[in-house]
Design an enzyme around this catalytic site. Structure first.
Site, short mmCIF file in Angstrom:
data_model
loop_
_atom_site.label_atom_id
_atom_site.label_comp_id
_atom_site.label_asym_id
_atom_site.label_seq_id
_atom_site.Cartn_x
_atom_site.Cartn_y
_atom_site.Cartn_z
N ASP A 11 -5.84 12.14 -95.64
CA ASP A 11 -5.23 13.47 -95.52
C ASP A 11 -5.83 14.14 -94.29
OD1 ASP A 11 -3.85 15.76 -95.96
OD2 ASP A 11 -4.61 16.14 -97.97
N ASP A 105 1.05 14.12 -92.43
CA ASP A 105 -0.41 14.14 -92.37
C ASP A 105 -1.09 13.47 -93.56
OD1 ASP A 105 0.48 16.02 -94.18
OD2 ASP A 105 -1.07 17.49 -93.71
N GLU A 106 -0.35 12.66 -94.32
CA GLU A 106 -0.91 12.16 -95.57
C GLU A 106 -0.31 10.79 -95.88
OE1 GLU A 106 -1.30 13.81 -100.17
OE2 GLU A 106 -0.05 14.85 -98.71
#
Length: 479
Positions: A11, A105-106
């Protein structure tokens, strides 16, 4: 369940804001807030410096300005975020072909499926864990080298526990949860820590006296099924005791992005329903943008007082992630629904997803049509008046958004700090320079033009001449 913690969850930390700080040296170490800047705008991501003032994602931007008035408030630059995400996802795919992005983003990664899988299979437990920790540390270091951004990583034997571990690692950390420690880690946590438990489910559990994950485990499967229904109850109980055998699915491609809310008291007021639909549409667009996607079909879901469910949809002329377009379409669909008797659930979704956005074409066309309609009405009202001479008619003024990339013919690349009263202020700096000079120009200055984002590191892809590299997933994470 695995004996080795070979699943990682990555993350990125405060991703959108961190990209802005990496791209703009003058903002490093200062509060940065990214989101909608209009009267009804909301915060997409706040840097950790801004979070100290109480700013968080999904907060109304007006409230964020009151809490942190000295922050840099920037409009989103989704091309820059997609390109940074592409670099990070590329590093993950070097570790394993099984990478499951959840948003820009993950992502989850299954290290057993990668080149280190055979070594992990033959290694003793302690040796295997040390190798997994080394791989995770190397990954974090590579991300910093490639992008200048930081990431938090969780390492565990399941997706559930890897996600929990990355939350514990924030910001810029690494946490490993050994298989067998699931219940000890989960027990003290609030029920909202489990995926799939939102505000409505939390209220149901709280009324039953269940506030922690340990209390869910003690309640047992039968009671949770009675409270939540069979499918949800069984799943929540399994997670409460640390059981999660979901596989990492490579490049899972969502068919749609949607959000919904269940109301404790049925809604019967049309204005309230429209306000709720607008808020849901805004949340849906945030998820859509966080996934780096756009969509062509807006879907409205309505569950009425008698539990009957209906859906309405409208297909647009092209894919968009423009908030104004999705909100206006969802409100129009809602205005056509009979709410007699009350509404207990509302949902807004976007389907027919694409991995590109026609925001400069489709959304602009929608606005131009509205402007033409308004102009036509005005012209009709004053039809007997003589038109102004062509040379006296107003010239359209370009709009400059805070944070926008620009290039000046003389001063080179920079970004917009702000604009108003016919002027635009630009700071001239690059991601690899020091803080740059600030200059002010007329908004219509022909020497000033919009530009594409520069790479975050010199020599790396993702700049004005680089390829578009996009992450794909289901929705945004705030990091």
């Amino acid at each position: 369940m695995r004996s080795l913690p070979s699943i990682i969850h990555l993350d990125m930390d405060a991703f959108f804001a961190a990209v802005e700080q990496a791209a703009k040296p003058s903002l490093r170490g200062k509060p940065v807030i990214v989101g909608g800047l209009g009267g009804r705008g909301v915060v997409s991501t706040a840097s950790y410096e801004a979070r100290k003032f109480g700013v968080h994602s999904a907060m109304p931007m007006a409230q964020a300005r009151r809490l942190c008035p000295n922050a840099a408030f920037l409009a989103g630059r989704f091309e820059a975020y997609r390109r940074a995400s592409g670099l990070v996802m590329g590093l993950l795919r070097e570790l394993s072909p099984l990478v499951q992005p959840l948003s820009l983003d993950e992502a989850f990664v299954d290290l057993e499926a990668g080149p280190y899988g055979p070594v992990l299979a033959e290694a003793e437990h302690g040796t295997g864990e040390r190798l997994l920790l080394a791989l995770a540390e190397d990954l974090r270091a590579d991300i910093v080298e490639r992008t200048g951004l930081t990431a938090s990583v969780g390492v565990a034997g399941s997706k559930l526990m890897a996600k929990i571990a990355s939350e514990q690692a924030k910001p810029d950390g690494l946490v490993l949860i050994e298989p067998g420690q699931e219940r000890a880690v989960l027990g003290p946590m609030p029920v909202r820590a489990l995926p799939g438990i939102g505000p409505a489910t939390e209220q149901v559990l709280r009324r039953a006296g269940l506030n922690t994950v340990a209390e869910l485990a003690e309640a047992g499967e039968a009671e949770l099924v009675q409270l939540l229904g069979k499918a949800h109850g069984v799943g929540v109980h399994a997670m409460s005791i640390g059981l999660d055998d979901r596989p990492v699915v490579a490049d899972q491609d969502a068919k749609s992005v949607s959000v919904e809310d269940t109301f404790e008291v049925d809604l019967a007021d049309r204005d309230r329903v429209l306000r709720e639909v607008e808020a849901l549409a805004q949340r849906c667009v945030r998820r859509l943008r966080g996934a780096g996607r756009s969509g062509r079909t807006v879907v409205l879901k309505v569950r009425r007082f008698d539990f009957s469910t209906l859906t309405r949809s409208e297909t647009l002329r092209g894919p968009t992630d423009d908030e104004a377009v999705v909100v206006e379409t969802a409100r129009r669909l809602a205005s056509q629904v009979d709410i007699t008797g009350g509404v207990r659930l509302l949902g807004v979704g976007v389907a027919q997803l694409a991995d590109y956005t026609q925001e400069d074409l489709f959304a602009q066309a929608v606005r131009e049509e509205a402007a033409e309609a308004a102009a036509g009405a005005e012209a009709g009202a004053g039809a007997e008046e003589e038109p102004e001479p062509a040379e006296e008619q107003a010239v359209p003024v370009r709009r400059w958004l805070p944070g926008q990339d620009v290039r000046h013919a003389e001063h080179g690349p920079g970004w917009v700090q702000g604009s108003g009263v016919g002027r635009v202020t630009v700071r001239f700096e690059t991601p690899w320079s020091g803080p740059g000079r600030v200059r002010t120009f007329r908004v219509e200055d022909p020497a000033l033009e919009p530009a594409r984002p520069l790479p975050l590191r010199p020599g790396w892809p993702g700049g004005e001449e680089g390829d578009d590299a996009e992450g794909v997933g289901e929705g945004p994470g705030e990091g």
